[in-house]
Design an enzyme around this catalytic site. Sequence first.
Site, short mmCIF file in Angstrom:
data_model
loop_
_atom_site.label_atom_id
_atom_site.label_comp_id
_atom_site.label_asym_id
_atom_site.label_seq_id
_atom_site.Cartn_x
_atom_site.Cartn_y
_atom_site.Cartn_z
NE ARG A 20 70.78 -25.25 -23.85
CZ ARG A 20 70.77 -26.55 -24.13
NH1 ARG A 20 71.92 -27.17 -24.31
NH2 ARG A 20 69.65 -27.22 -24.23
CG ASP A 75 69.94 -30.51 -26.51
OD1 ASP A 75 70.03 -29.41 -25.93
OD2 ASP A 75 70.88 -31.35 -26.53
CG ASP A 76 67.32 -28.40 -31.84
OD1 ASP A 76 68.15 -29.26 -31.47
OD2 ASP A 76 67.57 -27.54 -32.71
CG ASP A 92 76.20 -30.51 -20.55
OD1 ASP A 92 77.33 -30.00 -20.60
OD2 ASP A 92 75.86 -31.50 -21.23
#
Length: 347
Positions: free
Chosen positions: A129, A145-146, A239
């Site tokens: 990412r 995010d999706d 993250d």
Amino acid sequence: MEARRRYIFSLLNFIFILHLPLSTLSHRSLSLNPNPWCDRKTLPNPQSLRTDQLTVLINGYSELRISLLSTIAGVYAASPVIAAVVVLWGNPSTPAETLDSLSSNFSLLYSAGAPVTVVRQKSNSLNSRFLPRRWIRTRGVLICDDDVEVDPKSIEFAFKVWQVNRDRLIGLFARSHGLDLRRKEWIYTVHQDRYSIVLTKFLMLNVDFLYLYSCGREGLEGKFRELRGVVDNMCNCEDILMNFVVADVTERGPLLIGAERVRDWGDARNEVVIGKREKEVGVGLSGVKRGLGEHRKRRGECIREFHKVLGRMPLKYSYGTVVSPVNEQGLCEKGGKLVPCDQQILE
């Protein structure tokens, strides 16, 4: 005969390297970074990067979420502060025909806004990412995010905040590290009055941080590889590591933005899911959308491992939320009704 010549040539090269001065050998070793993404010559000139728009990188994995993903991509593509939207597809088992169809649909649906494209990841590693991709042409990058829908005004406001805070991570979802005094160990938690981590559900950052995360600081390349290895082993926590990396360099915490409307379809606390949306919850690379207690334990383990490898705790606390300008909140009587004092009543 030909094999003998190749052997002699290789032997001479080896002898030549052995006789190089130590300083030259060290320089050559550093320049031959095994990660091809870390060759700065292949990346755009920093001076040429746009500062008035963002590149959006959406993490895609599940075919069950394609409908939701298309809606989210459309919102970003329609925003005037977005230069390009790229879906980074991380599921290696998805047929090429499915992604080709998705790309074609994006081209048809969003031809008037920012271009929307699909890039199949070569690896399903969560570290992917944050690769410093050569086709990113903006200084600011939005990682998301999706399964999170954000209203257009909040996207634009977050970008305005980032433009004057380019050395910080900007996000809509905050978490925190903490110290369990009884167990004497770092934990992953939520504090009501402070935070030190913003999540990749919606994370705005400087493109330079992608290079820093993927290639490491000078002299610490080995440690950074080990840190990324923790992410791969846990299949989680990329993250948190980005927050570690940025705070370690800038010595500043992230900034939390107050959004007008955010719909998080992937949150495990969703109680009622209707129709096909039920299939879209609980899927993804990390595979830990359910089981909040276990999820926090794993994330706490990541923090402890990062701290162990790095040898220090760089995370910094931030306080408060940045919100857009608010109107007058006092109420006045107008036309027989109590309304905000700055609201005009039409006769």
